[in-house]
Design a protein around this motif. Structure first.
Motif, PDB file in Angstrom:
ATOM      1  N   ARG A 229      35.786  44.249  42.353  1.00  0.00           N
ATOM      2  CA  ARG A 229      35.936  44.435  43.790  1.00  0.00           C
ATOM      3  C   ARG A 229      36.824  45.201  44.312  1.00  0.00           C
ATOM      4  O   ARG A 229      37.778  45.340  43.393  1.00  0.00           O
ATOM      5  CB  ARG A 229      35.992  43.028  44.516  1.00  0.00           C
ATOM      6  N   ILE A 274      38.123  37.482  49.777  1.00  0.00           N
ATOM      7  CA  ILE A 274      37.439  38.284  48.719  1.00  0.00           C
ATOM      8  C   ILE A 274      38.457  38.287  47.298  1.00  0.00           C
ATOM      9  O   ILE A 274      37.955  38.841  46.353  1.00  0.00           O
ATOM     10  CB  ILE A 274      37.050  39.695  49.217  1.00  0.00           C
ATOM     11  N   LEU A 275      39.637  38.310  47.671  1.00  0.00           N
ATOM     12  CA  LEU A 275      40.526  38.347  46.541  1.00  0.00           C
ATOM     13  C   LEU A 275      40.615  37.537  45.394  1.00  0.00           C
ATOM     14  O   LEU A 275      40.427  36.387  45.651  1.00  0.00           O
ATOM     15  CB  LEU A 275      42.061  38.454  47.242  1.00  0.00           C
ATOM     16  N   THR A 279      39.964  41.981  41.658  1.00  0.00           N
ATOM     17  CA  THR A 279      39.903  42.779  42.850  1.00  0.00           C
ATOM     18  C   THR A 279      41.081  43.947  42.884  1.00  0.00           C
ATOM     19  O   THR A 279      42.268  43.396  42.730  1.00  0.00           O
ATOM     20  CB  THR A 279      40.144  41.973  44.055  1.00  0.00           C
ATOM     21  N   SER A 307      45.566  39.824  42.795  1.00  0.00           N
ATOM     22  CA  SER A 307      44.945  40.967  42.809  1.00  0.00           C
ATOM     23  C   SER A 307      46.038  42.157  42.398  1.00  0.00           C
ATOM     24  O   SER A 307      46.979  41.956  42.454  1.00  0.00           O
ATOM     25  CB  SER A 307      44.346  41.469  44.050  1.00  0.00           C
TER      26      SER A 307
END
Length: 390
Positions: A229, A274-275, A279, A307
């Protein structure tokens, strides 16, 4: 080139994309020279419109990357032109599906169409809709293709101005790289009240050449993390730039790397979910002292996550170096560029090279990352419906 031999570029079908990233400083120089040569024609065309109307919209439009060029330019030019001209950016993909929301009969409008090919169905349709709806309609076409449909349709129209990017900017690779940056230069040069020539351009070109020759090592280091990601962050126009940066990774990785974008302040409002440890976050740091405070705050917060973080900044900053996993200064210890718009040309080079190298690492062919035709260099499968303004 980017620590890739000509054989490797050929074997990986990456030659067009690599060269089109690498050539950008030369293309920018030619683009600025062209705008300077056209300045009298541009001034005559625009000043006649400006003096004729007490109120005027200038709407930048395009689809995908071409739309993002307008998103970046509109606030920059609005800041310069705080009079009777309203600069806006509206994607053709919004304008075509909802013309009544964006096109107004009684408001004189210059539609500025960005197009690499000039053949995208939404771009052609947007011009047709605008010309039919708006009484006082004008257009400026900024394109890389002298034979595109946008150009052909406007060639003999006295209310149209066609501005051509340098020939090299007509990218042959799938992803827009030099086409994107050169169209921004031409668009800015046409409408700015502070000509984009001289010392500023010389500095941008020099810094870009240095970046292109030195970034490969650090990019190779970055892509060896287990990155599934990527998040691009920035404030103001650098938030808009992050949209284009994320798209480059999404396109060239054929969707294998999930790529998102957000503003530095907006990231906390949900997208931060999203982390994870796969990522990579890339922060485009503003050079503006006020705005930079907000970028620095999110960097401090990100440094506590699991991340990895890359920060691009104009000049070296010890605090950024301490907080980030990778800190890249883009001006080579040189003189400040003075604003985020100029910095955007340097920051996007990093995103382009990162996407190229990640694509090759994943075994994808960057020049054509979607050989099954799921997505295409010029969009296909669009039906344009007849519009009746009721």
């Amino acid at each position: 080139m980017f620590k890739l031999s000509e054989k490797e570029l050929a074997d990986e079908m990456a030659g067009f994309t690599a060269r089109e990233i690498s050539q950008q400083p030369n293309v920018w120089k030619e683009a600025v020279e062209n705008v300077f040569q056209w300045k009298d024609d541009i001034h005559a065309f625009l000043s006649a419109i400006y003096t004729k109307h007490a109120r005027l919209r200038v709407v930048f439009t395009g689809a995908g990357t071409s739309a993002f060029a307008g998103d970046i330019l509109a606030p920059v030019l609005q800041k310069e032109n705080q009079a009777n001209i309203q600069f806006e950016a509206i994607a053709t993909t919004d304008m075509v599906s909802n013309p009544a929301d964006y096109l107004f009969e009684e408001i004189p409008t210059i539609l500025v169409s960005f197009g690499r090919s000039g053949n995208s169905p939404e771009s052609v349709a947007a011009v047709n809709l605008a010309s039919n709806i708006i009484k006082d309609f004008y257009q400026v076409i900024i394109t890389c293709n002298p034979d595109g449909e946008l150009t052909e349709n406007a060639r003999h129209d006295e209310n149209s101005l066609i501005l051509q990017t340098p020939e090299q900017a007509h990218d042959q690779g799938f992803a827009m790289t030099s086409s994107f940056t050169s169209m921004m230069i031409v668009g800015y040069g046409a409408f700015t009240t502070s000509p984009f020539t001289g010392n500023s351009v010389t500095k941008i070109i020099a810094y870009a050449e240095r970046l292109i020759s030195t970034l490969a090592d650090i990019v190779d280091e970055i892509i060896h993390m287990n990155m599934e990601r990527i998040v691009y962050l920035g404030s103001g126009i650098l938030s808009q730039l992050s949209h284009e940066a994320a798209l480059k990774m999404l396109e060239l990785s054929a969707g294998k790397v999930v790529a998102v974008h957000e503003s530095s302040l907006g990231f906390r409002h949900g997208p931060k979910s999203i982390l994870n440890d796969q990522t990579l976050v890339v922060l485009f740091m503003s050079q503006d002292p006020y705005t930079r405070q907000y970028d620095l705050d999110i960097l401090k917060e990100l440094s506590q996550e699991n991340s990895k973080v890359v920060v691009l900044t104009e000049s070296k900053d010890s605090e950024v170096v301490e907080l980030a996993d990778w800190a890249l200064s883009v001006n080579g210890e040189g003189e400040s560029l003075g604003n985020d718009f100029y910095l955007a040309f340097l920051y996007i080079i990093f995103a382009q090279i990162l996407a190229l190298k990640k694509s090759i690492q994943l075994g994808i062919t960057p020049d054509n990352p979607s050989p099954d035709g799921k997505v295409n260099r010029v969009v296909k499968g669009v039906t344009i419906y007849e519009y009746r303004n009721i």
